[in-house]
Design a protein around this motif. Sequence first.
Motif, PDB file in Angstrom:
ATOM      1  N   GLU A 169      -8.900  -1.309  -4.675  1.00  0.00           N
ATOM      2  CA  GLU A 169      -9.550  -0.766  -3.476  1.00  0.00           C
ATOM      3  C   GLU A 169     -10.896  -0.162  -3.855  1.00  0.00           C
ATOM      4  O   GLU A 169     -11.108   0.283  -4.978  1.00  0.00           O
ATOM      5  CB  GLU A 169      -8.696   0.340  -2.848  1.00  0.00           C
ATOM      6  CG  GLU A 169      -7.596  -0.176  -1.955  1.00  0.00           C
ATOM      7  CD  GLU A 169      -7.052   0.933  -1.062  1.00  0.00           C
ATOM      8  OE1 GLU A 169      -6.237   0.618  -0.214  1.00  0.00           O
ATOM      9  OE2 GLU A 169      -7.466   2.099  -1.205  1.00  0.00           O
ATOM     10  N   TYR A 180       0.349   3.677  -6.759  1.00  0.00           N
ATOM     11  CA  TYR A 180      -0.879   3.188  -6.124  1.00  0.00           C
ATOM     12  C   TYR A 180      -2.107   3.938  -6.613  1.00  0.00           C
ATOM     13  O   TYR A 180      -2.247   5.133  -6.418  1.00  0.00           O
ATOM     14  CB  TYR A 180      -0.754   3.288  -4.600  1.00  0.00           C
ATOM     15  CG  TYR A 180       0.351   2.420  -4.072  1.00  0.00           C
ATOM     16  CD1 TYR A 180       0.105   1.106  -3.711  1.00  0.00           C
ATOM     17  CD2 TYR A 180       1.651   2.909  -3.974  1.00  0.00           C
ATOM     18  CE1 TYR A 180       1.138   0.277  -3.256  1.00  0.00           C
ATOM     19  CE2 TYR A 180       2.684   2.094  -3.516  1.00  0.00           C
ATOM     20  CZ  TYR A 180       2.427   0.786  -3.171  1.00  0.00           C
ATOM     21  OH  TYR A 180       3.443  -0.016  -2.730  1.00  0.00           O
ATOM     22  N   ASP A 224       0.844  -1.192   0.000  1.00  0.00           N
ATOM     23  CA  ASP A 224       0.000   0.000   0.000  1.00  0.00           C
ATOM     24  C   ASP A 224       0.881   1.246   0.000  1.00  0.00           C
ATOM     25  O   ASP A 224       2.090   1.199   0.212  1.00  0.00           O
ATOM     26  CB  ASP A 224      -0.918   0.006   1.225  1.00  0.00           C
ATOM     27  CG  ASP A 224      -2.231   0.733   0.949  1.00  0.00           C
ATOM     28  OD1 ASP A 224      -2.287   1.545  -0.001  1.00  0.00           O
ATOM     29  OD2 ASP A 224      -3.196   0.496   1.697  1.00  0.00           O
TER      30      ASP A 224
END
Length: 828
Positions: free
Chosen positions: A734, A729, A679
């Motif tokens: 997500e 990211y 992450d």
Amino acid sequence: MVDRIAEIWGTRTPYARDERWPVRVDQVLAEGVQESEVERWVQSACVLCSNGCGIDIAVKDGAMVGVRGRSMDIVNHGRLGPKGLFASWQGVNSKDRLTQPLVRENGVLVESDWATAMERIVSRSRSLLDEKGPLSHGFYTSGQLFLEEYYAQAIVGKAGIGTPHMDGNTRLCTATAAAAMKESFGSDGQPGSYVDIDECDAMFLFGHNMAETQTVLWMRVLDRIAGPDKPRLVCVDPRDTEVARHAEVHLPVRPGTNLALMHGLVRELFVNGWIDQGYIGRHTMNVDELRTTVEPWTPEAVAETCGVNAEDVRRAAEIFGTSDRVLSTVLQGFYQSSQATASSCAVNNLHLLRGLLGRPGCGILQMNGQPTAQNNRECGADGDLSGFRNWENPEHVQELAALWNVDASVIPHWAPPTHAMQIFRYVEQGSIEFLWISATNPAVSMPQLPRIRDILSTDSLFLVVQDLYLTETAQYADVVLPAAAWGEKTGTFTNVNRTVHLSEKAVDPPGMARSDLDTFLDYSRRMGFTQRDGAPLLDWKTPEDAFTAWKACTRGRPCDYTGITYEKLRGGSGVPWPCNEDHPDGTVRLYRDGVFATDPGYCETYGHDLLTGATVGPEAYKAMNPAGRAIFKTAPYHPAHETPDEDYPFRYTTGRTVYHFHTRTKTARSPQLNDAAPDAWVEMSVKDAESCGLVEGDIVRVESRRGYITAPVRVSGIRDGSIFAPFHYGYWDEHGGQNTGHRAANELTITEWDPVSKQPVLKNAAVRVEKIADGMGASPAPTTTASRPARNGGGRRVLPTAGGPAAQAKETIAPVEPPMVATKEEHA
């Protein structure tokens, strides 16, 4: 067995200057698969950084089950980095692969078939061409396709449609590399070679965290350092990288001040007489302008502006000025920062002042960020004219028209090619209504993401996305086309130092997925694009047909491929261009004779003013009479457009981590790599964290004038006053992929670009930091490289062996040397 997640660069194989780098073969196989069970090994090269390492793909039961480095390859001598070992084949094998076309129905993407998808694309394309003309169309491609695919796309866009609106995400990572070489030397094409690492006395890494961006190349440097006569290293980087830890001099400049530092280094060469007057007089021009521009930049002036030590500036200059053989590398720390082209040209200037080009150990590598970025530039899929031709030169345009058998007036050459940032601006304004995006993810990688998302969702835009996965960008598409991946198609690609590799098809693509080349050929056929005699514009049947056509396009140009064939590339190593009758085995270094590609009839550009971006133009350029001489290009230093102030007191910069590539679409689908860096995080110095009341792992909100991100803090060795975030990211893994999160580093970056290269300034922004929650005492940042926590005192924490298939890599140290394509004379 070696855990190559924890031990990123593997086992050392030391060697001395002028020796060949020893062979070490790295290999990994899927869990439960024995080497004896591999049915065949298929030749390829790695596509997970710009290094272009030779690689073999292991195939069993019609599937990829592992990889190994090619021992005979001149690039990697058998080695592979973590991304090549794990993500290259695991990402391709992912269950998330797109297997059939998707079309938008009532606002929702639904499964379809190729006939339906292509008919929608062709119908919209034809109607826009009829109603509004070619300027309604734009193409935004990648650094991931094969040469043959870029060339097909370039011809379709330029000779079929006739649009100047073509570029790729190479604009974000490699545009300044090309611009700097064009400005200084007259053409794109790296002067140096990776072999120069074997032969240099000193290495300068300008904004280049080689240890993480090109792991195999860093292995080569580490092995030289471990040898008996290690090269002296100088590192320019605001972070305490692995490179910095091995450097004799580390210059941790303030982001945005690179040109001031470069002026100081150049000035020291003049002041101390570390210049080659004979070389300058015979092979260069404009040295007096350079001397005048850098004169104010004493080491003390540099120290004040850049935040470095004046004595370190002197030491770095002394190393450059007195070493017999110097190799310089440049990457995103310069390319994505303020005054990018001017700073990168200054590296060229250092070498020209000393005549350190074209001979062993003396080179420049203006690095690329992606594996096939070089081909994008060569072929013209980025908007340039194919074969390094000059859009301002009517004879060059006519050459292409004759090659493609089309009218020259169709080929866009009335204005500069449209760069990526302007393409998205035209979509925003409504003039581009058809945009085809292939193998890239601008919804995460472009600057100022809130604006980019608004642009991609524009009602008037018909968006085609061609990719392996349903990326953040693909979710905005009207049509999504499933693409064949590396290893599922055949083609060639060229790495940073001009080495051309052949990648053979190892397995079939899943479902209905097909190669990008087949898709572009299908589009051209359905659109009815023809040559002047009525023949199909593209009558190729195979990738080799496309390569043969490309060879004809390069004849007599700097990137001459006419001596390369698929057969020549099979079974052995890559071959560096130019490769032709005069150089049948390829060319290791350019400009050995001191003759540059600056002749007005041959050059790729007439040049620009590095401060404003204004073009020099053909008449003024011809009046300069470069006559094969390199050109000292420079500009006065100016501060970055956005600098810290009372409201936004920190300098924000972005970058990579060793475990991921681009927007993680492949690497995050490798369990080993994803576990190592799962992450996002942000980095702050010890002093800044203390002043903000923060400790390792605390959750912060980092905000600019454009947006914000939330992430845990890593207290690292970054310079005071600077904030770092990895840009990989996004949001596909997500929040259901709805682009609603706040962890993409480019939420904060600014819509600004270099005036010459048009590369976005992703490393200069002003931000503020606010704590929003206590952490758990740790961040998800890796602890093995530049992001390691400061409290470890620079020590390396060995990660536990990563889980998942193929967790362990095998190394085999071979006592043999790989065959080299260069002659003994070229290596002498």
